[in-house]
Design an enzyme around this catalytic site. Structure first.
Site, PDB file in Angstrom:
ATOM      1  N   ASP A  57       1.113 -11.898  -1.953  1.00  0.00           N
ATOM      2  CA  ASP A  57       0.404 -13.002  -1.298  1.00  0.00           C
ATOM      3  C   ASP A  57      -0.025 -14.089  -2.286  1.00  0.00           C
ATOM      4  O   ASP A  57      -0.239 -15.244  -1.893  1.00  0.00           O
ATOM      5  CB  ASP A  57      -0.831 -12.488  -0.555  1.00  0.00           C
ATOM      6  CG  ASP A  57      -0.494 -11.826   0.777  1.00  0.00           C
ATOM      7  OD1 ASP A  57       0.709 -11.784   1.136  1.00  0.00           O
ATOM      8  OD2 ASP A  57      -1.418 -11.338   1.444  1.00  0.00           O
ATOM      9  N   ARG A  71      -4.566  -5.315  15.142  1.00  0.00           N
ATOM     10  CA  ARG A  71      -5.169  -5.520  13.817  1.00  0.00           C
ATOM     11  C   ARG A  71      -5.068  -6.980  13.386  1.00  0.00           C
ATOM     12  O   ARG A  71      -6.016  -7.534  12.827  1.00  0.00           O
ATOM     13  CB  ARG A  71      -4.486  -4.629  12.774  1.00  0.00           C
ATOM     14  CG  ARG A  71      -4.759  -3.148  12.933  1.00  0.00           C
ATOM     15  CD  ARG A  71      -4.127  -2.374  11.787  1.00  0.00           C
ATOM     16  NE  ARG A  71      -4.158  -0.944  11.998  1.00  0.00           N
ATOM     17  CZ  ARG A  71      -3.692  -0.059  11.117  1.00  0.00           C
ATOM     18  NH1 ARG A  71      -3.164  -0.464   9.969  1.00  0.00           N
ATOM     19  NH2 ARG A  71      -3.747   1.244  11.374  1.00  0.00           N
ATOM     20  N   ASP A 107       6.412 -16.099   7.298  1.00  0.00           N
ATOM     21  CA  ASP A 107       6.862 -14.707   7.181  1.00  0.00           C
ATOM     22  C   ASP A 107       8.334 -14.596   6.782  1.00  0.00           C
ATOM     23  O   ASP A 107       9.028 -13.689   7.219  1.00  0.00           O
ATOM     24  CB  ASP A 107       6.588 -13.959   8.492  1.00  0.00           C
ATOM     25  CG  ASP A 107       5.106 -13.701   8.675  1.00  0.00           C
ATOM     26  OD1 ASP A 107       4.699 -12.552   8.583  1.00  0.00           O
ATOM     27  OD2 ASP A 107       4.350 -14.674   8.881  1.00  0.00           O
ATOM     28  N   PHE A 145       1.743 -15.450  -4.347  1.00  0.00           N
ATOM     29  CA  PHE A 145       2.894 -16.293  -4.655  1.00  0.00           C
ATOM     30  C   PHE A 145       3.354 -17.140  -3.468  1.00  0.00           C
ATOM     31  O   PHE A 145       4.462 -17.676  -3.475  1.00  0.00           O
ATOM     32  CB  PHE A 145       4.043 -15.428  -5.202  1.00  0.00           C
ATOM     33  CG  PHE A 145       3.690 -14.803  -6.511  1.00  0.00           C
ATOM     34  CD1 PHE A 145       3.934 -15.480  -7.699  1.00  0.00           C
ATOM     35  CD2 PHE A 145       3.060 -13.571  -6.558  1.00  0.00           C
ATOM     36  CE1 PHE A 145       3.575 -14.923  -8.915  1.00  0.00           C
ATOM     37  CE2 PHE A 145       2.696 -13.002  -7.770  1.00  0.00           C
ATOM     38  CZ  PHE A 145       2.960 -13.678  -8.955  1.00  0.00           C
ATOM     39  N   THR A 170      -6.959 -17.789   5.906  1.00  0.00           N
ATOM     40  CA  THR A 170      -7.273 -19.126   5.406  1.00  0.00           C
ATOM     41  C   THR A 170      -6.647 -20.173   6.321  1.00  0.00           C
ATOM     42  O   THR A 170      -7.272 -21.163   6.680  1.00  0.00           O
ATOM     43  CB  THR A 170      -6.738 -19.298   3.963  1.00  0.00           C
ATOM     44  OG1 THR A 170      -7.199 -18.200   3.174  1.00  0.00           O
ATOM     45  CG2 THR A 170      -7.220 -20.589   3.353  1.00  0.00           C
TER      46      THR A 170
END
Length: 201
Positions: A35, A136, A55, A37, A143
């Site tokens: 994450d 979940r 993704d 990067f 962010t």
């Protein structure tokens, strides 16, 4: 000895939780989080599905990530010092260069970038089913918040696509059931790592 562990898996599967627990108990252990990067928001393209393509592998600077992993492989002691990781002094081996050093590489697309594959000594992959993953994901605060429809329109289809690619790569991956308790998953992986390290001595 140097030992590189991959902890991959579906979004919100428990990768970070497992990694955090392992780092606390494994000596001379550093971590590279995929994450870290991600490219900047304005560099993320909008795909045919109408969503920013977070993704997919092109949303990440995988060259920089691979370079970071190789930097650890070249000199894990220097890497640890530069990342504020305290090296163990409890080893029978006084020279830090002669001790066992572990790198955990954690992320959702670890096994879909060929130049990185040769680095791994052991690969884990955490699975959870669609319904649990969506539940979940809906409870997480990002962010950049998920726009409506992102999970079904982009996140899950990309997960399925990349998982198929990963399975076709021929890489030996150990699958973990992300519905099991965090403690069960940790205990299994920790024991497995200890056994693998002993076998390599």
């Amino acid at each position: 000895m140097k030992y590189v562990i991959g902890i991959g898996g579906v979004t919100n599967g428990g990768k970070s939780t497992l990694t955090e627990k392992l780092v606390k108990t494994l000596h001379n252990c550093c971590v590279v989080h995929q994450d870290d990067f991600y490219k900047k928001t304005d560099q993320i393209e909008v795909g045919g599905d109408g969503f920013k393509q977070w993704d997919v592998i092109t949303s990440l600077d995988m060259e920089a990530m691979t370079s970071t992993v190789k930097g650890w492989m070249e000199n894990p002691v220097k890497f640890a010092h530069s990342h504020g990781v305290t090296l163990s002094s409890s080893s029978d081996v006084a020279d830090p260069d002669e001790q066992t050093h572990i790198l955990i590489v954690e992320g959702f697309l670890l096994y879909n970038y060929t130049p990185l594959l040769e680095a791994f000594d052991k690969c884990y992959y955490i699975n959870i089913p669609y319904g649990e993953c969506k539940r979940r994901r809906s409870t997480r605060q990002y962010t950049v918040p998920d726009p409506p429809g992102l999970f079904d329109g982009h996140v899950w289809p990309m997960y399925l696509k990349h998982r198929t690619e990963m399975e076709d790569s021929g890489l030996h991956i150990e699958y973990l059931d992300g519905l099991k308790s965090k403690e069960d998953i940790y205990n299994r992986v920790h024991e497995d790592i200890q056994n693998n390290l002993l076998n390599r001595l």
